[in-house]
Design a protein around this motif. Structure first.
Motif, PDB file in Angstrom:
ATOM      1  N   THR A  75       0.847  -1.179   0.000  1.00  0.00           N
ATOM      2  CA  THR A  75       0.000   0.000   0.000  1.00  0.00           C
ATOM      3  C   THR A  75       0.886   1.233   0.000  1.00  0.00           C
ATOM      4  OG1 THR A  75      -1.698  -1.167   1.224  1.00  0.00           O
ATOM      5  CG2 THR A  75      -1.843   1.222   1.196  1.00  0.00           C
ATOM      6  N   ILE A  76       0.698   2.070  -0.982  1.00  0.00           N
ATOM      7  CA  ILE A  76       1.448   3.314  -1.080  1.00  0.00           C
ATOM      8  C   ILE A  76       0.573   4.416  -0.517  1.00  0.00           C
ATOM      9  CG2 ILE A  76       2.482   4.968  -2.665  1.00  0.00           C
ATOM     10  CD1 ILE A  76       3.062   2.596  -4.485  1.00  0.00           C
ATOM     11  N   GLN A  77       1.093   5.119   0.453  1.00  0.00           N
ATOM     12  CA  GLN A  77       0.311   6.141   1.139  1.00  0.00           C
ATOM     13  C   GLN A  77       0.249   7.431   0.336  1.00  0.00           C
ATOM     14  OE1 GLN A  77      -1.300   5.718   4.033  1.00  0.00           O
ATOM     15  NE2 GLN A  77      -0.633   3.593   4.149  1.00  0.00           N
ATOM     16  N   ARG A  78      -0.916   7.868   0.009  1.00  0.00           N
ATOM     17  CA  ARG A  78      -1.239   9.176  -0.524  1.00  0.00           C
ATOM     18  C   ARG A  78      -0.302   9.675  -1.622  1.00  0.00           C
ATOM     19  NH1 ARG A  78      -5.654  11.366   1.184  1.00  0.00           N
ATOM     20  NH2 ARG A  78      -4.793  13.427   0.968  1.00  0.00           N
ATOM     21  N   ALA A  79      -0.390   9.065  -2.770  1.00  0.00           N
ATOM     22  CA  ALA A  79       0.373   9.504  -3.939  1.00  0.00           C
ATOM     23  C   ALA A  79      -0.601   9.948  -5.023  1.00  0.00           C
ATOM     24  CB  ALA A  79       1.250   8.374  -4.462  1.00  0.00           C
ATOM     25  N   THR A  80      -0.183  10.914  -5.813  1.00  0.00           N
ATOM     26  CA  THR A  80      -1.012  11.339  -6.932  1.00  0.00           C
ATOM     27  C   THR A  80      -0.794  10.384  -8.096  1.00  0.00           C
ATOM     28  OG1 THR A  80       0.697  12.783  -7.829  1.00  0.00           O
ATOM     29  CG2 THR A  80      -0.858  13.778  -6.270  1.00  0.00           C
ATOM     30  N   PHE A  81      -1.638  10.517  -9.075  1.00  0.00           N
ATOM     31  CA  PHE A  81      -1.568   9.682 -10.274  1.00  0.00           C
ATOM     32  C   PHE A  81      -0.202   9.831 -10.952  1.00  0.00           C
ATOM     33  CE2 PHE A  81      -2.471   9.317 -14.880  1.00  0.00           C
ATOM     34  CZ  PHE A  81      -2.908   8.015 -14.903  1.00  0.00           C
ATOM     35  N   GLU A  82       0.319  11.043 -11.025  1.00  0.00           N
ATOM     36  CA  GLU A  82       1.589  11.306 -11.692  1.00  0.00           C
ATOM     37  C   GLU A  82       2.778  10.787 -10.874  1.00  0.00           C
ATOM     38  OE1 GLU A  82      -0.725  13.771 -11.215  1.00  0.00           O
ATOM     39  OE2 GLU A  82      -1.512  13.732 -13.252  1.00  0.00           O
ATOM     40  N   GLU A  83       2.686  10.825  -9.547  1.00  0.00           N
ATOM     41  CA  GLU A  83       3.780  10.389  -8.684  1.00  0.00           C
ATOM     42  C   GLU A  83       3.902   8.874  -8.599  1.00  0.00           C
ATOM     43  OE1 GLU A  83       3.631  14.030  -5.445  1.00  0.00           O
ATOM     44  OE2 GLU A  83       2.528  12.180  -5.055  1.00  0.00           O
ATOM     45  N   LEU A  84       2.856   8.163  -8.921  1.00  0.00           N
ATOM     46  CA  LEU A  84       2.814   6.716  -8.712  1.00  0.00           C
ATOM     47  C   LEU A  84       3.903   5.976  -9.489  1.00  0.00           C
ATOM     48  CD1 LEU A  84       1.339   4.412  -7.318  1.00  0.00           C
ATOM     49  CD2 LEU A  84      -0.131   4.256  -9.316  1.00  0.00           C
ATOM     50  N   ARG A  85       4.138   6.337 -10.728  1.00  0.00           N
ATOM     51  CA  ARG A  85       5.152   5.638 -11.527  1.00  0.00           C
ATOM     52  C   ARG A  85       6.550   5.836 -10.941  1.00  0.00           C
ATOM     53  NH1 ARG A  85       6.020   5.902 -18.045  1.00  0.00           N
ATOM     54  NH2 ARG A  85       7.817   4.545 -18.069  1.00  0.00           N
ATOM     55  N   ALA A  86       6.863   7.041 -10.480  1.00  0.00           N
ATOM     56  CA  ALA A  86       8.170   7.301  -9.869  1.00  0.00           C
ATOM     57  C   ALA A  86       8.324   6.536  -8.553  1.00  0.00           C
ATOM     58  CB  ALA A  86       8.356   8.793  -9.623  1.00  0.00           C
ATOM     59  N   VAL A  87       7.261   6.455  -7.774  1.00  0.00           N
ATOM     60  CA  VAL A  87       7.296   5.706  -6.513  1.00  0.00           C
ATOM     61  C   VAL A  87       7.521   4.224  -6.785  1.00  0.00           C
ATOM     62  CG1 VAL A  87       5.889   4.974  -4.551  1.00  0.00           C
ATOM     63  CG2 VAL A  87       5.902   7.358  -5.232  1.00  0.00           C
ATOM     64  N   MET A  88       6.850   3.680  -7.793  1.00  0.00           N
ATOM     65  CA  MET A  88       7.016   2.261  -8.121  1.00  0.00           C
ATOM     66  C   MET A  88       8.412   1.971  -8.662  1.00  0.00           C
ATOM     67  SD  MET A  88       4.576   0.546  -7.106  1.00  0.00           S
ATOM     68  CE  MET A  88       5.136  -0.975  -7.827  1.00  0.00           C
ATOM     69  N   ALA A  89       8.977   2.852  -9.465  1.00  0.00           N
ATOM     70  CA  ALA A  89      10.333   2.649  -9.970  1.00  0.00           C
ATOM     71  C   ALA A  89      11.331   2.621  -8.811  1.00  0.00           C
ATOM     72  CB  ALA A  89      10.700   3.744 -10.960  1.00  0.00           C
ATOM     73  N   HIS A  90      11.142   3.493  -7.848  1.00  0.00           N
ATOM     74  CA  HIS A  90      12.017   3.523  -6.678  1.00  0.00           C
ATOM     75  C   HIS A  90      11.836   2.269  -5.824  1.00  0.00           C
ATOM     76  CE1 HIS A  90      14.470   5.226  -3.561  1.00  0.00           C
ATOM     77  NE2 HIS A  90      13.506   5.030  -2.681  1.00  0.00           N
ATOM     78  N   THR A  91      10.596   1.834  -5.633  1.00  0.00           N
ATOM     79  CA  THR A  91      10.306   0.654  -4.817  1.00  0.00           C
ATOM     80  C   THR A  91      10.901  -0.602  -5.440  1.00  0.00           C
ATOM     81  OG1 THR A  91       8.246   1.644  -4.056  1.00  0.00           O
ATOM     82  CG2 THR A  91       8.452  -0.733  -3.815  1.00  0.00           C
ATOM     83  N   ILE A  92      10.720  -0.791  -6.735  1.00  0.00           N
ATOM     84  CA  ILE A  92      11.240  -1.978  -7.412  1.00  0.00           C
ATOM     85  C   ILE A  92      12.768  -1.931  -7.452  1.00  0.00           C
ATOM     86  CG2 ILE A  92      11.338  -3.160  -9.641  1.00  0.00           C
ATOM     87  CD1 ILE A  92       8.357  -2.395  -9.936  1.00  0.00           C
ATOM     88  N   GLY A  93      13.348  -0.747  -7.609  1.00  0.00           N
ATOM     89  CA  GLY A  93      14.791  -0.612  -7.570  1.00  0.00           C
ATOM     90  C   GLY A  93      15.371  -1.012  -6.224  1.00  0.00           C
ATOM     91  N   ASP A  94      14.658  -0.718  -5.141  1.00  0.00           N
ATOM     92  CA  ASP A  94      15.105  -1.110  -3.796  1.00  0.00           C
ATOM     93  C   ASP A  94      15.011  -2.613  -3.589  1.00  0.00           C
ATOM     94  OD1 ASP A  94      15.648   1.491  -3.185  1.00  0.00           O
ATOM     95  OD2 ASP A  94      13.833   1.802  -1.982  1.00  0.00           O
ATOM     96  N   GLU A  95      14.007  -3.255  -4.193  1.00  0.00           N
ATOM     97  CA  GLU A  95      13.795  -4.688  -3.984  1.00  0.00           C
ATOM     98  C   GLU A  95      14.825  -5.551  -4.712  1.00  0.00           C
ATOM     99  OE1 GLU A  95      11.674  -6.408  -2.099  1.00  0.00           O
ATOM    100  OE2 GLU A  95      10.841  -4.567  -1.267  1.00  0.00           O
ATOM    101  N   VAL A  96      15.045  -5.290  -5.996  1.00  0.00           N
ATOM    102  CA  VAL A  96      15.921  -6.160  -6.799  1.00  0.00           C
ATOM    103  C   VAL A  96      17.088  -5.422  -7.421  1.00  0.00           C
ATOM    104  CG1 VAL A  96      14.099  -7.795  -7.338  1.00  0.00           C
ATOM    105  CG2 VAL A  96      14.493  -5.875  -8.856  1.00  0.00           C
ATOM    106  N   GLY A  97      17.286  -4.193  -7.060  1.00  0.00           N
ATOM    107  CA  GLY A  97      18.347  -3.415  -7.697  1.00  0.00           C
ATOM    108  C   GLY A  97      17.850  -2.863  -9.023  1.00  0.00           C
ATOM    109  N   ASN A  98      18.740  -2.358  -9.800  1.00  0.00           N
ATOM    110  CA  ASN A  98      18.340  -1.774 -11.081  1.00  0.00           C
ATOM    111  C   ASN A  98      18.467  -2.742 -12.241  1.00  0.00           C
ATOM    112  OD1 ASN A  98      17.618   0.708 -10.011  1.00  0.00           O
ATOM    113  ND2 ASN A  98      19.732   1.426 -10.032  1.00  0.00           N
ATOM    114  N   VAL A  99      18.649  -4.035 -11.945  1.00  0.00           N
ATOM    115  CA  VAL A  99      18.720  -5.033 -13.011  1.00  0.00           C
ATOM    116  C   VAL A  99      17.429  -5.844 -12.994  1.00  0.00           C
ATOM    117  CG1 VAL A  99      21.210  -5.200 -13.097  1.00  0.00           C
ATOM    118  CG2 VAL A  99      19.977  -6.617 -11.507  1.00  0.00           C
ATOM    119  N   ALA A 100      16.664  -5.741 -14.039  1.00  0.00           N
ATOM    120  CA  ALA A 100      15.434  -6.515 -14.176  1.00  0.00           C
ATOM    121  C   ALA A 100      15.175  -6.706 -15.657  1.00  0.00           C
ATOM    122  CB  ALA A 100      14.255  -5.805 -13.518  1.00  0.00           C
ATOM    123  N   THR A 101      14.786  -7.916 -16.036  1.00  0.00           N
ATOM    124  CA  THR A 101      14.484  -8.171 -17.437  1.00  0.00           C
ATOM    125  C   THR A 101      13.010  -7.923 -17.740  1.00  0.00           C
ATOM    126  OG1 THR A 101      14.127 -10.511 -16.929  1.00  0.00           O
ATOM    127  CG2 THR A 101      16.324  -9.851 -17.683  1.00  0.00           C
TER     128      THR A 101
END
Length: 98
Positions: free
Chosen positions: A49-75
């Motif tokens: 659950t992402i707390q209080r993000a706008t529609f435009e901010e959501l993609r940047a938040v998800m990119a940061h979250t996924i980068g923290d989980e597996v690093g910046n390498v993903a196929t």
């Protein structure tokens, strides 16, 4: 009002597909995502659950979250976000006829 977004790295122009009306104000988003790494490992995280993000901010938040989980390498990266709420229901009961 319900708004759902679906994003995948295999979509054309890397644009998210939107279902419903995007909220004008920041909302809480329920997110499910799948990430595949080059070594063949698949990371599937059920809900976040992402707390209080706008529609435009959501993609940047998800990119940061996924980068923290597996690093910046993903196929492959795919995620679905859903926001519920918006309009409040009217208080009161049924209207009485005279």
């Amino acid at each position: 009002m319900t708004c759902s977004l679906f994003y995948s790295t295999e979509m054309p122009n890397e644009r998210a597909k939107v279902f419903g009306t995007p909220p004008a104000k920041p909302m809480r988003w329920a997110v499910d995502y799948v990430v595949k790494t080059p070594d063949g490992r698949t990371v599937v995280l059920g809900e976040k659950t992402i707390q209080r993000a706008t529609f435009e901010e959501l993609r940047a938040v998800m990119a940061h979250t996924i980068g923290d989980e597996v690093g910046n390498v993903a196929t492959f990266v795919s995620w679905r976000a859903t926001a519920y709420g918006g309009k409040k229901r009217r208080k009161g009961g049924k209207r009485k006829c005279s």
